[in-house]
Design an enzyme around this catalytic site. Structure first.
Site, mmCIF file in Angstrom:
data_model
loop_
_atom_site.group_PDB
_atom_site.id
_atom_site.type_symbol
_atom_site.label_atom_id
_atom_site.label_comp_id
_atom_site.label_asym_id
_atom_site.label_seq_id
_atom_site.Cartn_x
_atom_site.Cartn_y
_atom_site.Cartn_z
ATOM 1 N N GLY A 12 -0.601 -0.019 -15.506
ATOM 2 C CA GLY A 12 -0.031 1.328 -15.349
ATOM 3 C C GLY A 12 -0.142 1.790 -13.909
ATOM 4 N N ALA A 13 -0.048 0.817 -12.997
ATOM 5 C CA ALA A 13 -0.394 1.075 -11.592
ATOM 6 C C ALA A 13 0.561 2.045 -10.894
ATOM 7 C CB ALA A 13 -0.454 -0.253 -10.835
ATOM 8 N N GLY A 15 1.725 4.705 -12.396
ATOM 9 C CA GLY A 15 1.637 5.995 -13.095
ATOM 10 C C GLY A 15 0.802 6.986 -12.299
ATOM 11 N N GLY A 18 -2.837 5.837 -11.787
ATOM 12 C CA GLY A 18 -2.773 4.717 -10.830
ATOM 13 C C GLY A 18 -2.690 5.228 -9.402
ATOM 14 N N GLN A 115 -2.736 -7.210 -24.233
ATOM 15 C CA GLN A 115 -3.553 -7.308 -23.011
ATOM 16 C C GLN A 115 -4.922 -7.937 -23.316
ATOM 17 O OE1 GLN A 115 -3.289 -3.551 -20.914
ATOM 18 N NE2 GLN A 115 -1.119 -3.893 -20.494
ATOM 19 N N ASN A 134 -5.152 6.134 -23.706
ATOM 20 C CA ASN A 134 -5.577 6.771 -24.964
ATOM 21 C C ASN A 134 -4.889 6.210 -26.201
ATOM 22 O OD1 ASN A 134 -7.554 8.720 -24.354
ATOM 23 N ND2 ASN A 134 -6.012 9.967 -23.312
ATOM 24 N N ASP A 162 -15.436 13.014 -19.678
ATOM 25 C CA ASP A 162 -16.082 14.002 -20.553
ATOM 26 C C ASP A 162 -17.490 14.310 -20.039
ATOM 27 O OD1 ASP A 162 -13.801 13.744 -22.371
ATOM 28 O OD2 ASP A 162 -14.607 11.738 -22.658
ATOM 29 N N ARG A 165 -17.141 16.469 -17.025
ATOM 30 C CA ARG A 165 -16.761 17.832 -17.438
ATOM 31 C C ARG A 165 -17.967 18.584 -17.980
ATOM 32 N NH1 ARG A 165 -11.257 15.689 -20.483
ATOM 33 N NH2 ARG A 165 -9.837 16.027 -18.723
ATOM 34 N N HIS A 190 -13.615 9.776 -27.394
ATOM 35 C CA HIS A 190 -12.921 10.582 -26.383
ATOM 36 C C HIS A 190 -11.816 11.360 -27.099
ATOM 37 C CE1 HIS A 190 -11.093 11.866 -22.687
ATOM 38 N NE2 HIS A 190 -9.975 11.232 -22.960
#
Ligand SMILES: NC(=O)C1=CN([C@@H]2O[C@H](COP(=O)(O)OP(=O)(O)OC[C@H]3O[C@@H](n4cnc5c(N)ncnc54)[C@H](O)[C@@H]3O)[C@@H](O)[C@H]2O)C=CC1
Ligand SMILES: O=C([O-])CC(=O)C(=O)O
Length: 328
Positions: A12-13, A15, A18, A115, A134, A162, A165, A190
């Site tokens: 997902g580089a 995105g 990324g 993957q 996700n 998380d 946060r 998550h």
């Protein structure tokens, strides 16, 4: 003497995450300022995505990072994961407003079987895998189950956002610096069922409960604010969190590889059966990392409220696991 380069595969580089992640890896923030790196970037075999990936690579070149030895673009995980020492599985569909992360399970699950199989076939036998896409815990479970020849403990899911946060929320409530807080935990999935737990935390060495002794705040503000922070970001930005997610991925892998110096950090790891979590479920737990390994912090007392919260998030994870059984 210069260290041999480490191969880091990122999916997902092209995105959002990324774009916030690659430059920091290339500058040495993840593996160390003395660690040369080779980036192996995967995007879908789609003209637009591959073109965007080329653009990101051009920008990486334009940074002239001394540690960046090579960057390659891929549309096939079998080449992207070849000999990878670290694999950051970010590429997956993000959720939009009104969705829960588990709603992504059916669209994203296949990505992680394919993957996982590719990692099993071509990655370094000690590849360290962090799943960000996700629903991260169950996707990590899928990838782990699809890679039977690799050590299961090397498959992890990102709970670090998380954890960070929770640090921030607790620091604001206590009026202390985030760096003063130790021994914080985020248990479980998550998802909004996660259980941020500061019962063992210390603030500049003092028990957090002696400073923040406010059960009402814990139940009705702290836990839900941390649990629903992803949705709050989507509501505010119109897009899911990216820079903070990339930052958490850097924190997770840096600590795993370089060590947490005795500090507790939260990682989603395959359960070893402790805390009544069935073996293999990828569950957020406190760990201490050293020499490229993590050790779960054991034998913490679990009170009735915590047991209830931990079982609730476990129930969701078992349901997600059962929902993907047919793929494994
Ligand atoms: N675990 C966590 O704490 C967090 C997880 N996320 C999740 O991370 C994922 C990525 O988020 P963004 O970067 O914002 O999404 P994005 O949509 O901006 O980028 C995702 C990229 O992945 C690519 N992609 C899709 N399938 C792929 C595949 N099979 N192989 C390689 N690349 C593929 C897409 O083409 C796209 O460029 C989402 O699932 C999001 O929900 C986001 C924030 C925090
Ligand atoms: O909420 C989302 O969908 C993205 C994410 O996982 C987060 O920000 O924690």
């Amino acid at each position: 003497m210069t260290k041999p380069a480490m191969r880091v595969a990122v999916t997902g580089a092209a995105g959002q995450i990324g774009y916030a992640l690659l430059f920091r890896i290339a500058s040495g923030e993840m593996l160390g300022k003395d660690q040369p790196v080779i980036l192996q970037l995967l995007e879908i075999p789609d003209e637009k995505a591959q073109k965007a990936l080329k653009g990101v690579i051009m920008e990486l070149e334009d940074c002239a990072f001394p540690l960046l030895k090579e960057v390659t673009a891929h549309s096939d995980p079998m080449t992207a994961f070849k000999d990878a020492d670290v694999a950051l599985l970010v590429g997956a569909r993000p959720r939009g407003p009104g969705m829960e992360r588990k709603d992504l399970l059916t669209v994203n699950a296949q990505i992680f079987t394919a993957q996982g199989k590719a990692l099993n076939a071509v990655a370094s036998r000690n590849v360290k895998v962090l799943v960000v896409g996700n629903p991260a815990n169950t996707n990590a479970y899928i990838a782990m189950k699809s890679a039977p020849d690799l050590p299961a403990r090397n498959f992890t899911a990102m709970l670090r956002l998380d954890h960070n946060r929770a640090l921030s929320q607790l620091a604001a409530k206590a009026g202390c610096a985030v760096g003063d807080i130790e021994k914080l935990i985020v248990w479980g999935n998550h998802s909004p069922t996660m259980y941020p737990d500061f019962r063992f935390a210390t603030l500049a060495g003092k028990p957090a409960l002696s400073v923040v002794n406010d059960d009402e705040w814990n139940r009705n503000t702290f836990i839900p604010t941390v649990g629903k922070r992803g949705a709050a970001i989507i509501d505010a930005r119109g897009l899911s969190s990216a820079a903070s997610a990339a930052n958490a991925a850097i924190d997770h892998v840096r600590d795993w590889i370089l060590g947490s110096n005795g500090k507790w950090v939260t990682m989603g790891v395959p359960s070893d059966g402790s805390y009544g979590i069935p073996e293999g479920i990828i569950y957020g737990v406190p760990v201490i990392t050293k020499n490229g390994e993590y050790a779960v912090v054991k034998d913490l007392e679990i009170d009735a409220f915590s047991r209830e919260r931990m079982d609730l998030t476990l129930k969701e994870l078992t349901e997600e696991r059962d929902g993907v059984k047919h793929l494994l």
